[in-house]
Design a protein around this motif. Sequence first.
Motif, short mmCIF file in Angstrom:
data_model
loop_
_atom_site.label_atom_id
_atom_site.label_comp_id
_atom_site.label_asym_id
_atom_site.label_seq_id
_atom_site.Cartn_x
_atom_site.Cartn_y
_atom_site.Cartn_z
N PRO A 69 0.81 -1.22 0.00
CA PRO A 69 0.00 0.00 0.00
C PRO A 69 0.84 1.28 0.00
O PRO A 69 0.46 2.27 -0.63
CB PRO A 69 -0.82 -0.11 1.28
CG PRO A 69 -0.91 -1.58 1.54
CD PRO A 69 0.42 -2.14 1.08
N SER B 188 1.69 2.57 -3.53
CA SER B 188 0.59 2.81 -4.46
C SER B 188 0.81 4.04 -5.34
O SER B 188 0.61 3.99 -6.55
CB SER B 188 -0.74 2.92 -3.72
OG SER B 188 -1.08 1.69 -3.13
N ARG C 13 -5.41 2.73 -8.88
CA ARG C 13 -5.97 2.06 -7.72
C ARG C 13 -7.28 1.39 -8.11
O ARG C 13 -8.08 1.95 -8.85
CB ARG C 13 -6.21 3.05 -6.59
CG ARG C 13 -4.95 3.48 -5.88
CD ARG C 13 -5.25 4.61 -4.90
NE ARG C 13 -4.06 4.98 -4.15
CZ ARG C 13 -3.10 5.78 -4.59
NH1 ARG C 13 -3.18 6.29 -5.82
NH2 ARG C 13 -2.05 6.06 -3.85
N ASP D 75 -5.65 1.72 -1.61
CA ASP D 75 -4.20 1.60 -1.65
C ASP D 75 -3.85 0.12 -1.59
O ASP D 75 -4.46 -0.65 -0.85
CB ASP D 75 -3.55 2.31 -0.46
CG ASP D 75 -3.54 3.82 -0.59
OD1 ASP D 75 -3.66 4.31 -1.73
OD2 ASP D 75 -3.41 4.50 0.44
#
Length: 110
Positions: A54, A57, A68, A77
């Motif tokens: 995450p 991202s 995403r 994320d």
Amino acid sequence: MAYDTELADRIRGVLIGTADFTEKKMFGGLAFLVGGNMAVSASGNGGMLLRADPAASDELCATPGVERAVMRGKAMDGWLRVADEVIDSEDGLRHWVRVGVAYAGSLPPK
């Protein structure tokens, strides 16, 4: 929309030899798991659904064609959609599958 079986075969080919990889139908596609954790999926919405760190991202989504994933109306994320044109080449596919495998492999096995 059904998942792309050709893409699933290509992903499977990249994963051959990866320790503890399995397949499971989920999220409307065919997911490929490492240690019981989803790494990538041939998405039922086209392209590939990818699980990634995450914290990475923003960096990963800087690549055109990567964004995403939206789940229940929220951009998530660590869950990315990779468009077909990004993974059309074998090098592109291998790169993004490796991203998913690296993250899934960093998680505790289920």
